[in-house]
Write a protein that holds these residues in place. Structure first.
Motif, PDB file in Angstrom:
ATOM      1  N   ARG A   1       0.836  -1.205   0.000  1.00 34.46           N
ATOM      2  CA  ARG A   1       0.000   0.000   0.000  1.00 34.46           C
ATOM      3  C   ARG A   1       0.873   1.258   0.000  1.00 34.46           C
ATOM      4  O   ARG A   1       0.541   2.245  -0.653  1.00 34.46           O
ATOM      5  CB  ARG A   1      -0.946  -0.003   1.201  1.00 34.46           C
ATOM      6  CG  ARG A   1      -1.928   1.173   1.158  1.00 34.46           C
ATOM      7  CD  ARG A   1      -3.002   1.053   2.212  1.00 34.46           C
ATOM      8  NE  ARG A   1      -2.447   1.154   3.552  1.00 34.46           N
ATOM      9  CZ  ARG A   1      -3.131   0.871   4.660  1.00 34.46           C
ATOM     10  NH1 ARG A   1      -4.387   0.453   4.589  1.00 34.46           N
ATOM     11  NH2 ARG A   1      -2.570   1.001   5.849  1.00 34.46           N
TER      12      ARG A   1
ATOM     13  N   ARG B   1     -13.463  14.674   2.210  1.00 35.64           N
ATOM     14  CA  ARG B   1     -12.039  14.429   2.467  1.00 35.64           C
ATOM     15  C   ARG B   1     -11.289  14.111   1.183  1.00 35.64           C
ATOM     16  O   ARG B   1     -10.082  14.309   1.100  1.00 35.64           O
ATOM     17  CB  ARG B   1     -11.807  13.325   3.511  1.00 35.64           C
ATOM     18  CG  ARG B   1     -12.055  11.925   3.045  1.00 35.64           C
ATOM     19  CD  ARG B   1     -11.653  10.857   4.059  1.00 35.64           C
ATOM     20  NE  ARG B   1     -10.266  10.440   3.948  1.00 35.64           N
ATOM     21  CZ  ARG B   1      -9.771   9.670   2.982  1.00 35.64           C
ATOM     22  NH1 ARG B   1     -10.539   9.239   1.998  1.00 35.64           N
ATOM     23  NH2 ARG B   1      -8.509   9.318   2.989  1.00 35.64           N
TER      24      ARG B   1
ATOM     25  N   LYS C   1      -2.489   6.881   1.329  1.00 38.38           N
ATOM     26  CA  LYS C   1      -2.392   7.254   2.738  1.00 38.38           C
ATOM     27  C   LYS C   1      -1.414   8.419   2.819  1.00 38.38           C
ATOM     28  O   LYS C   1      -0.205   8.232   2.940  1.00 38.38           O
ATOM     29  CB  LYS C   1      -1.912   6.051   3.557  1.00 38.38           C
ATOM     30  CG  LYS C   1      -2.465   6.012   4.969  1.00 38.38           C
ATOM     31  CD  LYS C   1      -2.240   4.664   5.620  1.00 38.38           C
ATOM     32  CE  LYS C   1      -2.657   4.696   7.075  1.00 38.38           C
ATOM     33  NZ  LYS C   1      -4.126   4.765   7.239  1.00 38.38           N
TER      34      LYS C   1
ATOM     35  N   TYR D   1      -5.523  13.872   5.675  1.00 40.72           N
ATOM     36  CA  TYR D   1      -5.824  14.084   7.092  1.00 40.72           C
ATOM     37  C   TYR D   1      -6.003  15.569   7.386  1.00 40.72           C
ATOM     38  O   TYR D   1      -6.873  15.956   8.167  1.00 40.72           O
ATOM     39  CB  TYR D   1      -4.739  13.436   7.957  1.00 40.72           C
ATOM     40  CG  TYR D   1      -4.998  11.948   8.110  1.00 40.72           C
ATOM     41  CD1 TYR D   1      -5.492  11.439   9.306  1.00 40.72           C
ATOM     42  CD2 TYR D   1      -4.819  11.068   7.056  1.00 40.72           C
ATOM     43  CE1 TYR D   1      -5.771  10.091   9.447  1.00 40.72           C
ATOM     44  CE2 TYR D   1      -5.095   9.716   7.176  1.00 40.72           C
ATOM     45  CZ  TYR D   1      -5.566   9.231   8.373  1.00 40.72           C
ATOM     46  OH  TYR D   1      -5.860   7.904   8.509  1.00 40.72           O
TER      47      TYR D   1
ATOM     48  N   GLU E   1     -16.124   6.932   4.210  1.00 40.88           N
ATOM     49  CA  GLU E   1     -15.423   6.408   5.378  1.00 40.88           C
ATOM     50  C   GLU E   1     -15.278   7.508   6.414  1.00 40.88           C
ATOM     51  O   GLU E   1     -15.679   8.644   6.191  1.00 40.88           O
ATOM     52  CB  GLU E   1     -14.056   5.850   4.994  1.00 40.88           C
ATOM     53  CG  GLU E   1     -13.133   6.879   4.349  1.00 40.88           C
ATOM     54  CD  GLU E   1     -11.741   6.317   4.088  1.00 40.88           C
ATOM     55  OE1 GLU E   1     -11.217   5.609   4.957  1.00 40.88           O
ATOM     56  OE2 GLU E   1     -11.188   6.605   3.018  1.00 40.88           O
TER      57      GLU E   1
ATOM     58  N   GLY F   1     -12.541   9.703   8.994  1.00 40.34           N
ATOM     59  CA  GLY F   1     -11.261  10.350   8.684  1.00 40.34           C
ATOM     60  C   GLY F   1     -10.124   9.352   8.556  1.00 40.34           C
ATOM     61  O   GLY F   1      -9.197   9.557   7.779  1.00 40.34           O
TER      62      GLY F   1
ATOM     63  N   ILE G   1      -6.501  -2.360   5.502  1.00 39.48           N
ATOM     64  CA  ILE G   1      -6.094  -3.756   5.665  1.00 39.48           C
ATOM     65  C   ILE G   1      -7.000  -4.422   6.691  1.00 39.48           C
ATOM     66  O   ILE G   1      -7.316  -5.606   6.580  1.00 39.48           O
ATOM     67  CB  ILE G   1      -4.599  -3.814   6.047  1.00 39.48           C
ATOM     68  CG1 ILE G   1      -3.783  -3.305   4.851  1.00 39.48           C
ATOM     69  CG2 ILE G   1      -4.168  -5.219   6.438  1.00 39.48           C
ATOM     70  CD1 ILE G   1      -2.368  -2.894   5.180  1.00 39.48           C
ATOM     71  N   THR G   2      -7.474  -3.656   7.660  1.00 42.59           N
ATOM     72  CA  THR G   2      -8.457  -4.190   8.605  1.00 42.59           C
ATOM     73  C   THR G   2      -9.751  -4.495   7.847  1.00 42.59           C
ATOM     74  O   THR G   2     -10.352  -5.569   8.046  1.00 42.59           O
ATOM     75  CB  THR G   2      -8.731  -3.180   9.735  1.00 42.59           C
ATOM     76  OG1 THR G   2      -7.484  -2.636  10.182  1.00 42.59           O
ATOM     77  CG2 THR G   2      -9.440  -3.837  10.896  1.00 42.59           C
TER      78      THR G   2
ATOM     79  N   THR H   1      -6.453  -0.051  11.794  1.00 41.35           N
ATOM     80  CA  THR H   1      -5.404  -0.628  12.632  1.00 41.35           C
ATOM     81  C   THR H   1      -5.401  -0.039  14.043  1.00 41.35           C
ATOM     82  O   THR H   1      -5.302  -0.763  15.027  1.00 41.35           O
ATOM     83  CB  THR H   1      -4.027  -0.391  11.980  1.00 41.35           C
ATOM     84  OG1 THR H   1      -4.009  -1.103  10.738  1.00 41.35           O
ATOM     85  CG2 THR H   1      -2.896  -0.861  12.864  1.00 41.35           C
TER      86      THR H   1
HETATM   87  C1  LIG Z   1      -5.258   3.979   7.452  1.00 39.84           C
HETATM   88  C2  LIG Z   1      -6.636   4.326   7.072  1.00 39.84           C
HETATM   89  C3  LIG Z   1      -7.703   3.420   7.177  1.00 39.84           C
HETATM   90  C4  LIG Z   1      -7.563   2.064   7.818  1.00 39.84           C
HETATM   91  O1  LIG Z   1      -6.605   1.259   7.214  1.00 39.84           O
HETATM   92  P1  LIG Z   1      -6.019   0.016   8.000  1.00 39.84           P
HETATM   93  O2  LIG Z   1      -5.053  -0.576   7.036  1.00 39.84           O
HETATM   94  O3  LIG Z   1      -7.131  -0.878   8.310  1.00 39.84           O
HETATM   95  O4  LIG Z   1      -5.375   0.559   9.219  1.00 39.84           O
HETATM   96  C5  LIG Z   1      -8.940   3.822   6.728  1.00 39.84           C
HETATM   97  N1  LIG Z   1      -9.144   5.044   6.206  1.00 39.84           N
HETATM   98  C6  LIG Z   1      -8.147   5.940   6.100  1.00 39.84           C
HETATM   99  C7  LIG Z   1      -8.441   7.274   5.539  1.00 39.84           C
HETATM  100  C8  LIG Z   1      -6.866   5.618   6.525  1.00 39.84           C
HETATM  101  O5  LIG Z   1      -5.896   6.525   6.420  1.00 39.84           O
END
Ligand SMILES: *Cc1c(COP(=O)(O)O)cnc(C)c1O
Length: 367
Positions: free
Chosen positions: A104, A196, A206, A211, A242, A244, A270-271, A313
């Protein structure tokens, strides 16, 4: 044909001569909070267009020195990852789907015009980091060492183009429960004034910029007595995307899980992916599709939607009790967390903490 696969990068390890005293470390680990205490070491790997990745090292944790013209400070060429190191009952320390984070981060790098760190080097960086700071991995239930790999552009140049210089880091912070209330259901605020991420934008990467865009609506959520903000799609202001920093699932009356399909403006958690896998193994139906905010609001009211949760996560799985918008409130924050929500949460954490067999090959031994 020549072999183009680069060989794994070597790490230079320099341990700190000022390791946190055992009594102080014990005090920190007894009540770590989230993201407030940092370990004794950090990983750094440099990159330039000419040299590629070089000079991988573990060093004592400390401040960076950046030129005021460093490109990241102006054009936000920055990406990050978030994963955890979990201590098992026998004292060993494990990572969860570390390769998925590596891949990722490569996709995020591609979108932000940053260099891709080879997945093997990412995994090695995590291992070296955790081995240097293994004393910082807590062992109390639901605790972990949160790992934060990140990458910035650092060419000293104000022209607008992808930087020719970048640097990758890993830092870490011991983590207790993400939500101060524990696993009690939360209320979320549906923002209708802010988005967002847009189609074609950076929502699936990411990156820090996403953010930054979420913080004002997050303040709005707090002012409304909600702990998180829910974003709708930016085109129609209608379909749920989703939170934030967490993905969202709903459970229907017939025990089907529904979650927004990945449209390019949603981060591929990933969760999220792990929850989908675990639910399918139980024979549950999981549908990824567009879900309108009206469907959720009305479903909470009619009982067609019986549970809702957010996942990521940091917070693992967090039940959502109530949904609040400009002119409606749905759900009931005082109802206990949903059964399926809690059992999926349990199944996932059982694998992460080594209490259940890792039949998917999701765990990597780190120390
Ligand atoms: C990191 C993140 C998630 C969750 O991702 P995981 O891999 O499950 O930790 C969901 N939405 C956003 C905007 C993220 O930055």
């Amino acid at each position: 044909m020549s072999m183009t696969a680069s060989k794994p990068i070597d790490f230079q390890i320099t341990h700190t001569s000022h390791a946190t005293a055992p009594e102080k470390l014990a005090r920190i680990l007894a009540n770590p909070g989230f993201g407030v205490h940092f370990t004794d070491h950090m990983v750094t790997i440099d990159w330039t267009v000419e040299k590629g990745w070089y000079d991988a090292r573990v060093t004592p944790y400390g401040p960076l020195s950046l030129d005021p013209a460093a490109s990241v400070l102006h054009y936000a060429q920055e990406i990050f990852e978030g994963l955890k190191a979990y201590r098992h009952a026998d004292g060993s320390v494990w990572g969860f789907r570390v390769e998925s984070n590596a891949r990722r981060m490569q996709r995020s790098a591609h979108r932000l015009a940053l260099p891709e760190l080879p997945a093997a080097d990412f995994v090695e960086s995590i291992k070296h980091f955790v081995q240097a700071d293994v004393a910082w991995v807590p062992s109390a239930p639901e605790t972990s060492l949160y790992l934060r790999p990140f990458m910035i552009s650092n060419e000293n140049f104000l022209g607008v183009r992808a930087a020719k210089k970048a640097v990758y880091f890993v830092i870490g912070s011991p983590a207790g429960a993400y939500f101060s209330q524990g696993v009690a259901p939360v209320a979320i605020w549906v923002t209708q004034d802010f988005a967002r991420a847009a189609y074609g934008g950076t929502g699936a990467a990411k990156c820090g910029g996403n953010y930054a865009a979420s913080l004002l609506p997050q303040q709005e959520a707090s002012a409304q007595g909600c702990s998180q903000v829910l974003f709708l799609d930016s085109q129609e202001n209608k379909y749920i995307e989703e939170l934030g920093g967490m993905n969202v699932f709903l459970v229907t009356r017939d025990h089907t899980l529904i979650t927004p399909e990945l449209t390019g403006s949603i981060l591929e958690g990933i969760t999220r992916d792990s929850i989908i896998a675990l639910a399918k193994e139980r024979g549950l139906k999981v549908i990824e599709r567009k879900i309108s905010i009206d469907e959720w609001r009305d479903g909470f009211a009619s009982g067609d939607i019986t549970e809702a949760f957010a996942c990521g996560t940091a917070a693992v799985v967090t039940p959502i009790g109530a949904l609040k918008g400009r002119d409606f409130t749905a759900g009931d924050i005082n109802k206990p967390a949903g059964e399926l929500t809690m059992s999926l949460r349990q199944a996932l954490t059982d694998i992460q903490y080594g209490r259940a067999p890792d039949s998917h090959g999701w765990l990597t031994r780190l120390a």
